[in-house]
Enzyme design. Sequence first.
Site, mmCIF file in Angstrom:
data_model
loop_
_atom_site.group_PDB
_atom_site.id
_atom_site.type_symbol
_atom_site.label_atom_id
_atom_site.label_comp_id
_atom_site.label_asym_id
_atom_site.label_seq_id
_atom_site.Cartn_x
_atom_site.Cartn_y
_atom_site.Cartn_z
ATOM 1 N N HIS A 142 -5.364 6.244 7.225
ATOM 2 C CA HIS A 142 -5.929 4.817 6.495
ATOM 3 C C HIS A 142 -5.913 3.641 7.558
ATOM 4 O O HIS A 142 -5.137 3.140 7.986
ATOM 5 C CB HIS A 142 -5.080 4.426 5.166
ATOM 6 C CG HIS A 142 -4.888 5.544 4.327
ATOM 7 N ND1 HIS A 142 -5.613 5.838 3.139
ATOM 8 C CD2 HIS A 142 -3.887 6.489 4.077
ATOM 9 C CE1 HIS A 142 -5.350 6.914 2.607
ATOM 10 N NE2 HIS A 142 -4.144 7.123 3.127
ATOM 11 N N ASN A 182 -10.453 5.262 1.086
ATOM 12 C CA ASN A 182 -10.083 4.199 0.033
ATOM 13 C C ASN A 182 -10.115 2.866 0.565
ATOM 14 O O ASN A 182 -8.934 2.099 0.525
ATOM 15 C CB ASN A 182 -8.488 4.719 -0.436
ATOM 16 C CG ASN A 182 -7.654 4.672 0.575
ATOM 17 O OD1 ASN A 182 -8.137 4.925 1.635
ATOM 18 N ND2 ASN A 182 -6.388 4.592 -0.105
ATOM 19 N N ASP A 229 -0.930 10.617 7.368
ATOM 20 C CA ASP A 229 -1.226 10.016 6.384
ATOM 21 C C ASP A 229 -0.680 8.399 6.824
ATOM 22 O O ASP A 229 -0.174 7.813 5.789
ATOM 23 C CB ASP A 229 -0.257 10.250 5.207
ATOM 24 C CG ASP A 229 -0.699 9.752 3.661
ATOM 25 O OD1 ASP A 229 -1.675 8.833 3.868
ATOM 26 O OD2 ASP A 229 -0.038 10.020 2.668
ATOM 27 N N HIS A 267 0.755 -1.014 5.724
ATOM 28 C CA HIS A 267 0.787 -2.320 4.666
ATOM 29 C C HIS A 267 1.224 -3.559 5.098
ATOM 30 O O HIS A 267 2.079 -3.415 6.103
ATOM 31 C CB HIS A 267 1.799 -1.824 3.313
ATOM 32 C CG HIS A 267 1.109 -0.633 2.596
ATOM 33 N ND1 HIS A 267 0.095 -0.804 1.781
ATOM 34 C CD2 HIS A 267 1.500 0.684 2.391
ATOM 35 C CE1 HIS A 267 -0.534 0.293 0.937
ATOM 36 N NE2 HIS A 267 0.609 1.201 1.592
#
Lengths: 341, 462
Positions: free
Chosen positions: B66, B98, B337, B341
Amino acid sequence: MSTAIGPDAAAVPSVDDVPESQPIAWRHRHLLDVDRLSTDELDLIMRTTDAMREVLARPIAKVPALRGRAVTILFYEASTRTRVSFEVAAKNLSADVVNIAASTSSVVKGESLIDTVRTVEALGAQMLVMRHSSSGAPYLAADIFSGSVLNGGDGWHAHPTQALLDLYTMRERMPGGSLAGRKVVILGDLLHSRVARSNIWTLTAAGADLWLCGPATLVRGFEAWANRGAAGRRFHLTTSVDEALRDADVVMALRIQRERMAGGLLPSMREYAARYGLTRERLALARPDALVMHPGPMNEGVEIAPDVAAGPQSVITDQVTNGVAVRMAVLYLLAGTRVPS
Amino acid sequence: MTGPAVDLEISRAWLVDPAAGREGPGEIVVRDGVFEAVTWLSGAEADGIGPDGVVIAPGFVDFHVHLREPGNEDAETVATGLAAAAHGGFTTVCAMPNTDPALDEPGVLTQIRAAAAASGSPVELLAHGAVTAGRTGEQLAAIGELADAGVVGFSDDGAPVRSATILRSALAYAGALGLPIVDHAEDASLTGGAEANDGYVATVLGLRGWPTAAEVAAVGRDLAVLADVVRDVPGARLHLTHLSTAGALDLVRAAKAAGLPVTCDVTPHHLGLTDEWLAGARRWAWEAGDDPWSDGALVGPPYDPSLRVNPPLRGRGDAAACLAALLDGTADAVATDHAPHTEVDKAVEFGLASNGISGLETALGILLAAVDAGRLPLLRAIGALTTGPMTLLAGRSRREAAGLVEGTAADLVVFDRSASWAVTPESLASRGKNSPLIGTELRGRVLLTVAGGRIAYEAPDA
């Protein structure tokens, strides 16, 4: 974990003095959980609670031990009993107390827990009593708060002072003051209960023959704990209320919340009351002098029958009184903490 | 922007080339960004060269990262994500869609490709498109246009493809175009409010249980739908990402044996870490005992929000199953993965923290810990980071192979298994400092990463 408390381990603290003057060193800065308290440390809390009980029996139930210390009580969950108990305890020790209910603070505006704790500290708090709906939240606070954090209940995880007041109440009533080999039953919704989790640690440390009992959906997950006996402490788990109550010395009923029906965990309150409610008939399976306990607040007629709650075996009001003394004791001990360098 | 084509000679190293199925002492010469010579040494020339020192391997491929751009650049950008990849030894990464807006049409793909070009990083950026428009699970995304634009698969990752009907359509539609559906397998009706793997640790910590059945049930459904679709659309392919349970891996093993076109990956954290870390244990999955409260394992703080991840860290049996699946080929690849954050999203109560672990830079270290422990052959570990995921790309990478092949553009990583590095917020190139390994030391320091014949990362003192 066993912490050596030193040669004065049997001494009774003189709680009229400031905490730092104690010969007995308390070695934890925070009280976040009871899982790592040694039996010596539990004994020290019990003896300090004895001394606080003596203070509470005085005409003026107040000592100057925490004069000038700022205690902030920060509750993110509704509570009357525990919050007021902490407040009375802190005031009895002459501390300055500030109450913050999350619903009336900037928390509702989206301030993070860390920001709130920093603000509380900047406003002068030296000890922080907190309750939070998220398991583990007090650890986050303790990580950044320079004083002591006392966990007043976090999620499903822990309610240390409740377990300590329960332990005190049981020991007070047991011949010889010992729970060793005594059959103690915790009955009801274990899954969602921080009271049950903390009591598992303290009661197994005290050597009780601990039984947990409830419907299968509300004791799920505890089988692995019971079998492992974390830190070598085993207990029993059963869905049979008769098996649990037979010859019990202590029966503690836990609150059942209505939300459990919506989650598909119980068919109805009525069915719970019929199958697991602590009634006089069921209580007759226990020893005739068995103690009846409840951490409150009660749903009378659901997990406990009104005549049992108010009956001669009930020590529920003792739990409330002892709660103040236990909280005075832990505030006092933490105020004098000497963390080894 | 991108640096010049590199000239490089490394002698007396341990070469690992899963594409050739071999490892051993050797030397490489790169001229003008191309492998000019890959030489395997033997006899006296090979004396003193072992697998415990400097290792040269093909550049790693990550099928699942991500990068947060566009929409959440505070957490990561394409530029910082590619820098993190290079620091971790990766030379090809596949971004998940996403983002905000979601990568559900080619415009967003154009945008992140431009960001990659502007970053100057030679790391190859590939992307998955969304399965459904806006990732809402209702209508198919622009699958054909995205396929034409060069995506490598379709995924609503972060969430499962909830509707079996949509999944069936997507498998058929994408399958006819030769592309896989990459599913995050989770039966959400079992995970509402869930915080931690349902089991002993969650019970003691009072965290809401996240049952393994949520993954097993979803994988069962996905495989049933795949079997249905593949009868009519032989090109249909299903890839199950970040599998974390023995039950799901058993289903995939059986499905592969039955000839279904299914592949899967496991993450470094699910094979190396277990749920006991939530209680404060800090030991590898293969070192875990039965009860961290009894055996002195609780050395760290409990409830570290950097451990909150979806799927959650499991018990040691499931972690061992992830490793076993790599060993027997049930798992085709390791994918990180990588889920960076911000501190705002992570430095909160455990149950409120965003799911995800920043993983690009620690993947090699975790796998090497398994190698050091004798749980995973080095060649298989590297294969799971190179040839395994390259096969999943089915020719959509600019690279011809994930190997040390003379005459091809050099994609390689050089790391030193005898050197440790401290994982600190400063040592991570990713903006996401949400790694549970911060504060630990990992073996296998990356010295050099070359992507497409250009230097992507070079250790400051190498």
